[in-house]
Design a protein around this motif. Structure first.
Motif, PDB file in Angstrom:
ATOM      1  N   LYS A   1       0.799  -1.398   0.027  1.00 16.88           N
ATOM      2  CA  LYS A   1       0.091   0.087  -0.163  1.00 16.88           C
ATOM      3  C   LYS A   1       0.755   1.094   0.022  1.00 16.88           C
ATOM      4  N   SER A   2       2.174   1.180   0.241  1.00 20.16           N
ATOM      5  CA  SER A   2       2.936   2.436   0.288  1.00 20.16           C
ATOM      6  C   SER A   2       2.963   3.173  -0.761  1.00 20.16           C
ATOM      7  N   GLN A   3       2.847   4.445  -0.448  1.00 20.36           N
ATOM      8  CA  GLN A   3       3.002   5.368  -1.490  1.00 20.36           C
ATOM      9  C   GLN A   3       4.499   5.590  -2.301  1.00 20.36           C
ATOM     10  N   LYS A   4       5.350   4.842  -1.799  1.00 17.21           N
ATOM     11  CA  LYS A   4       6.763   5.284  -2.427  1.00 17.21           C
ATOM     12  C   LYS A   4       6.779   4.107  -3.508  1.00 17.21           C
TER      13      LYS A   4
ATOM     14  N   LEU B   1      19.229  -8.040 -13.601  1.00 23.41           N
ATOM     15  CA  LEU B   1      18.111  -7.413 -13.996  1.00 23.41           C
ATOM     16  C   LEU B   1      17.832  -6.358 -13.994  1.00 23.41           C
ATOM     17  N   LEU B   2      17.255  -5.773 -15.241  1.00 24.25           N
ATOM     18  CA  LEU B   2      16.828  -4.572 -14.949  1.00 24.25           C
ATOM     19  C   LEU B   2      15.281  -4.470 -15.226  1.00 24.25           C
ATOM     20  N   LEU B   3      14.942  -3.324 -14.293  1.00 24.61           N
ATOM     21  CA  LEU B   3      13.424  -3.050 -13.953  1.00 24.61           C
ATOM     22  C   LEU B   3      12.995  -1.481 -14.633  1.00 24.61           C
ATOM     23  N   GLU B   4      12.059  -1.450 -15.428  1.00 27.10           N
ATOM     24  CA  GLU B   4      11.883  -0.051 -15.967  1.00 27.10           C
ATOM     25  C   GLU B   4      10.162   0.177 -15.516  1.00 27.10           C
ATOM     26  N   GLY B   5       9.919   0.896 -14.764  1.00 29.56           N
ATOM     27  CA  GLY B   5       8.674   1.301 -14.528  1.00 29.56           C
ATOM     28  C   GLY B   5       8.715   2.966 -14.237  1.00 29.56           C
TER      29      GLY B   5
ATOM     30  N   GLU C   1       6.880  -7.667 -19.786  1.00 28.50           N
ATOM     31  CA  GLU C   1       5.922  -6.323 -19.158  1.00 28.50           C
ATOM     32  C   GLU C   1       4.864  -6.983 -18.083  1.00 28.50           C
ATOM     33  N   ILE C   2       4.994  -6.654 -16.945  1.00 29.83           N
ATOM     34  CA  ILE C   2       4.111  -7.028 -15.793  1.00 29.83           C
ATOM     35  C   ILE C   2       3.498  -5.902 -15.117  1.00 29.83           C
ATOM     36  N   LYS C   3       2.331  -5.845 -14.927  1.00 23.63           N
ATOM     37  CA  LYS C   3       1.661  -4.708 -14.198  1.00 23.63           C
ATOM     38  C   LYS C   3       2.262  -3.291 -14.596  1.00 23.63           C
ATOM     39  N   GLY C   4       2.740  -3.167 -15.775  1.00 20.00           N
ATOM     40  CA  GLY C   4       3.286  -1.705 -16.380  1.00 20.00           C
ATOM     41  C   GLY C   4       4.783  -1.637 -16.142  1.00 20.00           C
ATOM     42  N   VAL C   5       5.377  -2.741 -15.351  1.00 20.50           N
ATOM     43  CA  VAL C   5       6.818  -2.748 -15.345  1.00 20.50           C
ATOM     44  C   VAL C   5       7.582  -3.636 -16.068  1.00 20.50           C
ATOM     45  N   ARG C   6       8.649  -3.085 -16.784  1.00 24.53           N
ATOM     46  CA  ARG C   6       9.350  -3.950 -17.835  1.00 24.53           C
ATOM     47  C   ARG C   6      10.417  -4.569 -17.223  1.00 24.53           C
TER      48      ARG C   6
ATOM     49  N   PHE D   1      14.505  -7.991  -1.646  1.00 24.45           N
ATOM     50  CA  PHE D   1      13.418  -7.641  -2.876  1.00 24.45           C
ATOM     51  C   PHE D   1      13.425  -6.286  -3.129  1.00 24.45           C
ATOM     52  N   ILE D   2      12.673  -6.211  -4.102  1.00 24.22           N
ATOM     53  CA  ILE D   2      12.610  -4.749  -4.832  1.00 24.22           C
ATOM     54  C   ILE D   2      11.525  -4.545  -5.063  1.00 24.22           C
ATOM     55  N   LYS D   3      10.788  -3.533  -4.442  1.00 25.96           N
ATOM     56  CA  LYS D   3       9.235  -3.076  -5.051  1.00 25.96           C
ATOM     57  C   LYS D   3       9.434  -2.008  -5.971  1.00 25.96           C
ATOM     58  N   LEU D   4       8.873  -2.070  -7.291  1.00 27.98           N
ATOM     59  CA  LEU D   4       8.723  -1.148  -8.002  1.00 27.98           C
ATOM     60  C   LEU D   4       7.498  -0.853  -8.742  1.00 27.98           C
ATOM     61  N   ASP D   5       7.019   0.353  -8.094  1.00 31.15           N
ATOM     62  CA  ASP D   5       5.297   0.488  -8.571  1.00 31.15           C
ATOM     63  C   ASP D   5       4.717  -0.464  -7.662  1.00 31.15           C
ATOM     64  N   ASP D   6       3.988  -1.443  -8.620  1.00 33.52           N
ATOM     65  CA  ASP D   6       2.834  -2.247  -7.847  1.00 33.52           C
ATOM     66  C   ASP D   6       3.435  -3.831  -8.149  1.00 33.52           C
ATOM     67  N   VAL D   7       4.955  -3.629  -8.489  1.00 31.40           N
ATOM     68  CA  VAL D   7       5.508  -5.136  -8.609  1.00 31.40           C
ATOM     69  C   VAL D   7       6.309  -5.342  -7.486  1.00 31.40           C
ATOM     70  N   ILE D   8       6.430  -6.578  -6.882  1.00 34.59           N
ATOM     71  CA  ILE D   8       7.393  -6.873  -5.972  1.00 34.59           C
ATOM     72  C   ILE D   8       8.312  -8.108  -6.316  1.00 34.59           C
ATOM     73  N   VAL D   9       9.420  -7.870  -6.696  1.00 33.38           N
ATOM     74  CA  VAL D   9      10.417  -8.958  -7.087  1.00 33.38           C
ATOM     75  C   VAL D   9      11.348  -9.495  -5.888  1.00 33.38           C
ATOM     76  N   ALA D  10      11.227 -10.743  -5.681  1.00 27.97           N
ATOM     77  CA  ALA D  10      12.131 -11.314  -4.792  1.00 27.97           C
ATOM     78  C   ALA D  10      13.454 -11.810  -5.425  1.00 27.97           C
ATOM     79  N   VAL D  11      14.519 -11.459  -4.667  1.00 30.10           N
ATOM     80  CA  VAL D  11      15.965 -11.660  -5.277  1.00 30.10           C
ATOM     81  C   VAL D  11      16.446 -12.940  -4.688  1.00 30.10           C
TER      82      VAL D  11
END
Ligand SMILES: [Zn+2]
Ligand SMILES: [Zn+2]
Length: 395
Positions: A36-39, A160-164, A140-145, A52-62
């Motif tokens: 829910k975080s605004q960040k 891994l490159l994440l683009e959102g 692309e998943i939930k707007g994150v490439r 883990f990396i949260k970018l926009d609405d996607v959480i990636v476990a590393v």
């Protein structure tokens, strides 16, 4: 009562090394609050579920299993990077309701399955990216490439490159140099990509770690072996079972050396999996084609074994009967490493960047924020501060 993630993060400002480390330990992470975080970006580590990396609405476990993540990314198949699934997780993975997406190369999956005796196995339907790196390496998943990109650290390893709303590069273990082996196979290092946040390893982020170029190392290895064989001494090379051992095999200039190459049982098993993934190797035989009695009398062979196996039979007998031992590591500069694996020859060779490679790579990317992990974190933290006053560096 749980505090919000934002509040907790505000309690850990970048005001000094000691303070920062202390605050990090106190942090509690709650994934539903985190969602829910605004960040738009949260990069952190959970005590149980790892980085883990949260970018926009996607959480990636590393490199970890994380039931709260959308995606499980596995950078490579070294043991400390493979998520191990217990029986409960493995059974749960068949349940469509808790679908996870997996990002990893086919080599990483094949080798990890072998090394964990299938404790890293997931349904084919959950494999989102990496099956065929050359054909579809971006998704692309939930707007994150998300993009996997080769990084030369070991066979099948990927950054891994994440683009959102932002661009984030997670290097994992990596090298920047592209290496051409004696048998003409090539391993591509990580290329510079534009990103505003960089998460980088700094295993050898200390000025005392300066490695020779790969071509110089290759020449040194072949010269050493050739001079020992000419004196009638067989040579045993020590290397990590997956990656370094196979690199050593392909470094050998077999036409010039005119000898046979034997591989330890575990190394042979992993080499066969790589061969089935169309990687070319110099000619080799399994150690099991021979026995100790034969080899004790044989002065013309090169044998590749894992480091610790030098203390076990049959290899310790071969060593006490005159086989020369060469070890290869970035850690040969450290006395305790030399004491641990007593060798006739030490060669500074690593599948990680050395200090200058790291500085150079960061310089070319010039991100606004850097996160450091692994190895010489504290030394590298200060080195970076010296050169990049304008960059925020986090540990
Ligand atoms: Zn590694
Ligand atoms: Zn590692």
């Amino acid at each position: 009562m749980n505090k919000s993630v934002e509040n907790l993060e505000e309690e850990a400002p970048l005001i000094g090394l000691k303070n920062l480390v202390y605050q990090e330990r106190k942090k509690i992470l709650n994934f539903s609050l985190l969602r829910k975080s605004q960040k738009s970006v949260i990069i952190d580590s959970h005590p149980k579920y790892g980085k883990f990396i949260k970018l926009d609405d996607v959480i990636v476990a590393v490199d970890h299993w994380n039931p709260h993540a959308d995606i499980i990314y596995v950078s490579h198949a070294h043991m400390d990077h493979i998520p191990i699934f217990n029986k409960k997780i493995r059974e749960g993975l068949d349940n469509e309701d808790i679908r996870k997406w997996f990002l990893c190369s086919k080599i990483t999956k094949d080798i990890a399955e072998e090394r964990t005796r299938n404790h890293f196995t997931f349904p084919e339907s959950m494999w989102l990216l990496g099956k065929k790196l050359d054909k579809r390496n971006e998704v692309e998943i939930k707007g994150v490439r998300l993009k996997l990109t080769e990084n030369g650290h070991t066979y099948g390893s990927n950054s891994l490159l994440l683009e959102g709303s932002e661009k984030i590069l997670y290097t994992s273990d990596f090298i920047t140099e592209t290496r051409t082996f004696s048998n003409d196979t090539i391993l591509k290092g990580l290329e510079v990509v534009e990103c505003n946040r960089l998460i980088t390893e700094c295993t050898f982020g200390n000025p005392r770690f300066k490695f020779p170029s790969f071509s110089k190392i290759q020449t040194d290895v072949n010269n050493y072996i050739s001079s020992e064989l000419s004196k009638g001494n067989p040579v045993i090379l020590l290397g990590y079972a997956f990656g370094k051992s196979q690199y050593l095999l392909n470094m050998l200039d077999l036409e010039k050396l005119d000898t046979k190459v034997l591989l330890d049982r575990n190394i042979a098993k992993l080499t066969k999996i790589l061969e089935s993934n169309e990687i070319k190797f110099n000619g080799w035989e399994p150690y099991s084609n021979y026995n100790k009695t034969q080899l004790k009398k044989d002065g013309n062979y090169v044998l590749i074994i894992p480091n610790y196996s030098m203390f076990r039979e049959p290899y310790k007998t071969l060593i006490s009967h005159g086989a020369k031992v060469a070890s290869f590591s970035g850690k040969v500069f450290i006395e305790s490493f030399r004491d641990k694996f007593p060798s006739d020859k030490y060669i500074a060779y690593s599948d990680h960047c050395d200090y200058n490679d790291l500085l150079c790579f960061i310089d070319r990317i010039n991100p606004k924020e850097i996160y450091l992990e692994h190895g010489e974190i504290y030394n590298f933290f200060y080195s970076l501060h010296k050169y990049h006053e304008d960059i925020t560096i986090k540990l």
